[in-house]
Design an enzyme around this catalytic site. Sequence first.
Site, mmCIF file in Angstrom:
data_model
loop_
_atom_site.group_PDB
_atom_site.id
_atom_site.type_symbol
_atom_site.label_atom_id
_atom_site.label_comp_id
_atom_site.label_asym_id
_atom_site.label_seq_id
_atom_site.Cartn_x
_atom_site.Cartn_y
_atom_site.Cartn_z
ATOM 1 N N LYS A 40 9.741 70.267 -118.995
ATOM 2 C CA LYS A 40 9.501 71.508 -118.230
ATOM 3 C C LYS A 40 10.792 71.940 -117.527
ATOM 4 O O LYS A 40 11.718 71.123 -117.385
ATOM 5 C CB LYS A 40 8.387 71.274 -117.205
ATOM 6 N N ARG A 136 -3.658 68.770 -106.034
ATOM 7 C CA ARG A 136 -2.956 69.934 -106.575
ATOM 8 C C ARG A 136 -3.908 70.692 -107.502
ATOM 9 O O ARG A 136 -4.491 71.679 -107.080
ATOM 10 C CB ARG A 136 -1.696 69.460 -107.306
ATOM 11 N N HIS A 166 -2.688 62.628 -112.155
ATOM 12 C CA HIS A 166 -1.291 62.537 -111.715
ATOM 13 C C HIS A 166 -1.226 61.810 -110.375
ATOM 14 O O HIS A 166 -2.017 62.086 -109.480
ATOM 15 C CB HIS A 166 -0.724 63.959 -111.583
ATOM 16 N N ARG A 222 3.728 60.074 -119.252
ATOM 17 C CA ARG A 222 4.450 61.351 -119.150
ATOM 18 C C ARG A 222 5.798 61.064 -118.499
ATOM 19 O O ARG A 222 5.903 60.884 -117.300
ATOM 20 C CB ARG A 222 3.624 62.363 -118.332
ATOM 21 N N TYR A 268 35.864 81.964 -96.065
ATOM 22 C CA TYR A 268 35.112 82.789 -95.107
ATOM 23 C C TYR A 268 34.895 82.058 -93.789
ATOM 24 O O TYR A 268 34.557 80.876 -93.781
ATOM 25 C CB TYR A 268 33.742 83.153 -95.677
ATOM 26 N N CYS A 314 32.030 79.806 -101.693
ATOM 27 C CA CYS A 314 31.797 81.239 -101.914
ATOM 28 C C CYS A 314 30.784 81.412 -103.051
ATOM 29 O O CYS A 314 30.300 80.445 -103.614
ATOM 30 C CB CYS A 314 33.106 81.931 -102.286
ATOM 31 N N MET A 315 30.490 82.665 -103.401
ATOM 32 C CA MET A 315 29.512 82.912 -104.463
ATOM 33 C C MET A 315 29.993 82.340 -105.799
ATOM 34 O O MET A 315 29.216 81.776 -106.562
ATOM 35 C CB MET A 315 29.238 84.413 -104.602
ATOM 36 N N ASP A 316 31.308 82.464 -106.056
ATOM 37 C CA ASP A 316 31.835 82.100 -107.373
ATOM 38 C C ASP A 316 32.968 81.082 -107.331
ATOM 39 O O ASP A 316 33.425 80.640 -108.371
ATOM 40 C CB ASP A 316 32.368 83.352 -108.088
HETATM 41 C C1 LIG Z 1 6.575 66.815 -113.827
HETATM 42 C C2 LIG Z 1 5.385 66.033 -114.203
HETATM 43 C C3 LIG Z 1 5.511 64.745 -114.738
HETATM 44 C C4 LIG Z 1 6.842 64.019 -114.842
HETATM 45 O O1 LIG Z 1 7.081 63.332 -113.642
HETATM 46 P P1 LIG Z 1 8.403 62.459 -113.453
HETATM 47 O O2 LIG Z 1 8.292 61.928 -112.074
HETATM 48 O O3 LIG Z 1 9.552 63.416 -113.602
HETATM 49 O O4 LIG Z 1 8.401 61.429 -114.506
HETATM 50 C C5 LIG Z 1 4.368 64.111 -115.184
HETATM 51 N N1 LIG Z 1 3.146 64.701 -115.075
HETATM 52 C C6 LIG Z 1 2.992 65.920 -114.541
HETATM 53 C C7 LIG Z 1 1.626 66.508 -114.455
HETATM 54 C C8 LIG Z 1 4.094 66.622 -114.073
HETATM 55 O O5 LIG Z 1 3.926 67.839 -113.538
#
Ligand SMILES: *Cc1c(COP(=O)(O)O)cnc(C)c1O
Length: 374
Positions: A40, A136, A166, A222, A268, A314-316
């Site tokens: 992601k 969540r 999760h 995951r 700046y 700075c910005m750049d």
């Molecule tokens: C981002 C995410 C992960 C990955 O988690 P890590 O800590 O980066 O391994 C796994 N499951 C879900 C639902 C996530 O949103």
Amino acid sequence: MTPSLYRDTWAEVDLDAIEYNVKQIRERIPAHCSVIAVVKADAYGHGAVEVAESALKSGAQMLAVAILEEAITLREAGFDVPILVFGRVAPKDVAVAAEKDITLTFFQKEWLREVKRESLPGPVNLHMKWDTGMGRIGLRTEDELHQLVDELKEASNVKLTGIYTHFATADESGKDYFIMQNERFDKLLQAFRGMWEEPVAIHTGNSAASIRYPEKMHHYIRFGISMYGLYPSSTVKKEQIIDLKQSFSLHSRLIHVKRLAPGESVSYGATYTTSDYEWIGTIMIGYADGWIRKLQGIDVLIDGKRMPIVGRICMDQTMIKLDKEYPVGTKVTLIGKQRDEMIGVDEVADYLDTISYEIPCMISSRVPRTYSGK
Ligand SMILES: *Cc1c(COP(=O)(O)O)cnc(C)c1O
């Protein structure tokens, strides 16, 4: 490998490190357990297509992203493995997911009801999300589970292929909350087994959980942050359970070098004033590249030595106090290794009082990603 660049600032992603990290976790988890590569947010700022390719090559079997756009990008790049979207996709957009064979996450019976009314090109694959304590998204009670399963049994245009939850604290030394979430998951799973017979893929663990509790993992893990060679927390890093290689580095080159007399100021607000004759170098990176103003004062590497950023960013552009004169074009490493010195993503995260996850994500798309290894 490297596209031609018109500017002397670039990020480098070491794909060998990605492969190494995936192999490390695969050796740790049970043989029946596979890896979902979490790519992601453009693979946490590393580049989703390139990282996905490396992860699959090293044995990952599925990809996961946060939003439908990210999944479509991967499908259109030619990946034919399952791609799971973690977030909620609006019912009106489910047809697009079905057409591209993208797996969606669901947890609301109203959502299923609306999807049932959509005309889809074929059944859409779904993973059901259970909220066991993250707070969540996901269903929370057996009652909700019953209602959702009833709804599911009457839907002909969807196919349940997975279930997941999760963890909120898998990276922390205290284990109680993690254990509590596991117990809630097992209880929901037991109830689910009584209402559903077809096989589904089960996955619970992120990087932290899969590194620390491999025996608790089901069909998949995951794998996100640690695929990029970063530890989910200082606790996990200190435990030294797994060896990881940081994949991300960030570089620039001196575009101007000058000697300032004592009492001259830089940038700046004139917040930095020389106390002696000093060599000051300029690089082309700034807060528009995600190198934010709060990084004033942090070190960079030149010639294998640490030198500080002086004056406001700075910005750049950004200025560095050099220990001597260097030619224009000298390489400056903001994140990564030079000889025996290393500025880790973790060091930058600590400096900003945040977590490593945020650092490669915040380096903006103006900074080209280049790839080494493979
Ligand atoms: C981002 C995410 C992960 C990955 O988690 P890590 O800590 O980066 O391994 C796994 N499951 C879900 C639902 C996530 O949103």
